[in-house]
Design an enzyme around this catalytic site. Structure first.
Site, PDB file in Angstrom:
ATOM      1  N   THR A  55      -4.249   5.372   2.984  1.00 22.75           N
ATOM      2  CA  THR A  55      -2.969   5.974   2.605  1.00 22.75           C
ATOM      3  C   THR A  55      -3.058   6.675   1.257  1.00 22.75           C
ATOM      4  O   THR A  55      -2.324   7.632   1.007  1.00 22.75           O
ATOM      5  CB  THR A  55      -1.868   4.886   2.609  1.00 22.75           C
ATOM      6  OG1 THR A  55      -2.034   4.074   3.759  1.00 22.75           O
ATOM      7  CG2 THR A  55      -0.498   5.498   2.668  1.00 22.75           C
ATOM      8  N   LYS A  57       0.843  -1.215   0.000  1.00 20.86           N
ATOM      9  CA  LYS A  57       0.000   0.000   0.000  1.00 20.86           C
ATOM     10  C   LYS A  57       0.868   1.251   0.000  1.00 20.86           C
ATOM     11  O   LYS A  57       0.458   2.296  -0.514  1.00 20.86           O
ATOM     12  CB  LYS A  57      -1.009  -0.019   1.147  1.00 20.86           C
ATOM     13  CG  LYS A  57      -0.436   0.094   2.568  1.00 20.86           C
ATOM     14  CD  LYS A  57      -0.290   1.510   3.049  1.00 20.86           C
ATOM     15  CE  LYS A  57       0.458   1.583   4.371  1.00 20.86           C
ATOM     16  NZ  LYS A  57       0.762   2.946   4.813  1.00 20.86           N
TER      17      LYS A  57
HETATM   18  O1  LIG Z   1       0.799   3.328   7.499  1.00 23.88           O
HETATM   19  C1  LIG Z   1       0.239   4.379   7.650  1.00 23.88           C
HETATM   20  C2  LIG Z   1      -1.214   4.480   7.878  1.00 23.88           C
HETATM   21  O2  LIG Z   1      -1.797   3.242   8.095  1.00 23.88           O
HETATM   22  C3  LIG Z   1       0.986   5.645   7.571  1.00 23.88           C
HETATM   23  O3  LIG Z   1       1.161   5.963   6.249  1.00 23.88           O
HETATM   24  P1  LIG Z   1       2.412   6.819   5.780  1.00 23.88           P
HETATM   25  O4  LIG Z   1       3.642   6.066   6.220  1.00 23.88           O
HETATM   26  O5  LIG Z   1       2.279   6.928   4.314  1.00 23.88           O
HETATM   27  O6  LIG Z   1       2.304   8.144   6.473  1.00 23.88           O
END
Ligand SMILES: O=C(CO)COP(=O)(O)O
Ligand SMILES: NC(=O)C1=CN([C@@H]2O[C@H](COP(=O)(O)OP(=O)(O)OC[C@H]3O[C@@H](n4cnc5c(N)ncnc54)[C@H](OP(=O)(O)O)[C@@H]3O)[C@@H](O)[C@H]2O)C=CC1
Length: 332
Positions: free
Chosen positions: A247, A190
């Site tokens: 995300t 993701k």
């Molecule tokens: O894993 C995350 C939310 O579940 C955090 O996402 P980011 O690392 O892209 O900030």
């Protein structure tokens, strides 16, 4: 099985937020940061302004820079960036007590080895019962107690249930799964896909493109997870689809923000310059690409992002490459 004390390794945004959750869950909790200076500051200010600014930390939360202090804990949450998991667990190994469960909370694939965090754990702490905690959960929201649901995967049903009860807290609701590979694959993929969504936003390609990227991204996440030995059902849950939706939908995400900057014309170097926080999609993209190639799985969106980050193509090349793929039946 009863756990009273928790040790959280890694005082980035997520480690700090999870330490808050542990306190809320009633655990006697110690948060480990590598730098003594950060430990002193957190003790003095009851805040982690370096990684989680604006969040008051619980009075009960303890801090240390010494991994040895976590050797007495009943459960360990490992939260360093994925590329530092091996070194971190190796440093913790002399203090680890056999049988203590380790909950892996980082999202990524190790560069060079293409290994998941559970594989890294098995090689560094072979006696450790493993669990994976993953799902849609921004550290800032979780630390403020906003409602959050995540996947907690553990192969041992009894241990999984004990951890579920231990780590659930007001506003923090883990759901039990047994498929660790699926949970890890979802979390790793993701991040790469969120970079693609950020690029689409930055280029103002529209809501239709955004929805197409999430949907086709989910298809490639599912294909890769299944090829790795995970289950499609797991990836359809919080740790896969749920985290992908989160995300890919908010500039709060460091991965989506990186994509946004790239889509707006910044170079990779410019987009990452001066950032202390980790963008795991950037870190894991080469390993994800290599893993998919080894398994013979097509992941065109992630592959395109990896090629862009490696400087092999530019944003136009990424978009053209995806839109000019041969037409085919829609399937996972
Ligand atoms: O894993 C995350 C939310 O579940 C955090 O996402 P980011 O690392 O892209 O900030
Ligand atoms: N932030 C979030 O909302 C969420 C994050 N995650 C995952 O949690 C993991 C950690 O991310 P997060 O807490 O956000 O990190 P941050 O970006 O907030 O902080 C970076 C962290 O990396 C650490 N670090 C840097 N270099 C090293 C090193 N050589 N060895 C060990 N640690 C190092 C830093 O410690 P130091 O200050 O000592 O250098 C700091 O703790 C990632 O895998 C991420 O995907 C999962 C869910 C939510």
């Amino acid at each position: 099985m009863e756990f009273r004390t928790a040790g959280v390794i890694g005082a980035g945004a997520w480690g700090t937020a999870l330490a808050q959750v542990c306190v809320r869950a009633g655990l006697d909790t110690t948060l480990q940061a590598r730098e003594q200076q950060l430990v002193e500051t957190m003790r003095a200010t009851r805040a982690n302004d370096l990684y989680l600014p604006g969040v008051p930390l619980a009075d009960e939360l303890k801090f240390t820079a010494d991994l040895a202090d976590l050797g007495v804990c009943d459960v360990i949450l490992a939260v360093p960036p994925a590329q530092h998991m091996r070194a971190t667990l190796t440093a913790f190994a002399p203090h680890y007590r056999a049988g203590v469960p380790v909950v892996l909370c980082s999202k990524g694939v190790e560069r060079g080895t293409m290994k998941l965090m559970t594989e890294v754990l098995a090689e560094t702490l072979p006696d450790a019962p493993a669990a994976v905690l993953s799902g849609p959960s921004f550290a800032g929201e979780v630390s403020r107690g906003l409602p959050t649901a995540v996947t907690l995967a553990c192969a041992d049903q009894a241990l999984g249930e004990a951890l579920l009860n231990t780590l659930s807290a007001p506003g923090f609701r883990p759901y039990l799964a047994t498929d660790l590979v699926g949970a890890e694959a979802g979390g790793a993929l993701k991040n790469v896909l969120a970079i693609a969504c950020g690029i689409s936003e930055g280029r103002q390609l529209g809501r239709s493109a955004h929805a197409a990227l999430i949907t086709r991204g989910f298809a490639e996440m599912t294909r890769l997870a299944v090829a790795m030995g995970g289950q499609a059902e797991t990836v359809a849950g919080l740790c896969g689809l749920g985290d992908l939706v989160l995300t890919c939908s908010s500039p709060q995400s460091r991965n989506m923000s990186l994509g946004l900057a790239l889509g707006q014309g910044q170079t990779v170097e410019q987009a990452l310059a001066g950032k202390r926080s980790v963008a795991e999609g950037y870190e894991s993209a080469p390993a994800v690409r290599e893993l998919a190639a080894r398994l013979g799985v097509e992941i065109p969106i992630s592959e395109g992002v990896a090629a862009l980050l490696a400087g092999e193509i530019d944003v136009d090349g990424l978009i053209d490459g995806l839109l000019s793929r041969p037409l085919k039946a829609e399937r996972v």
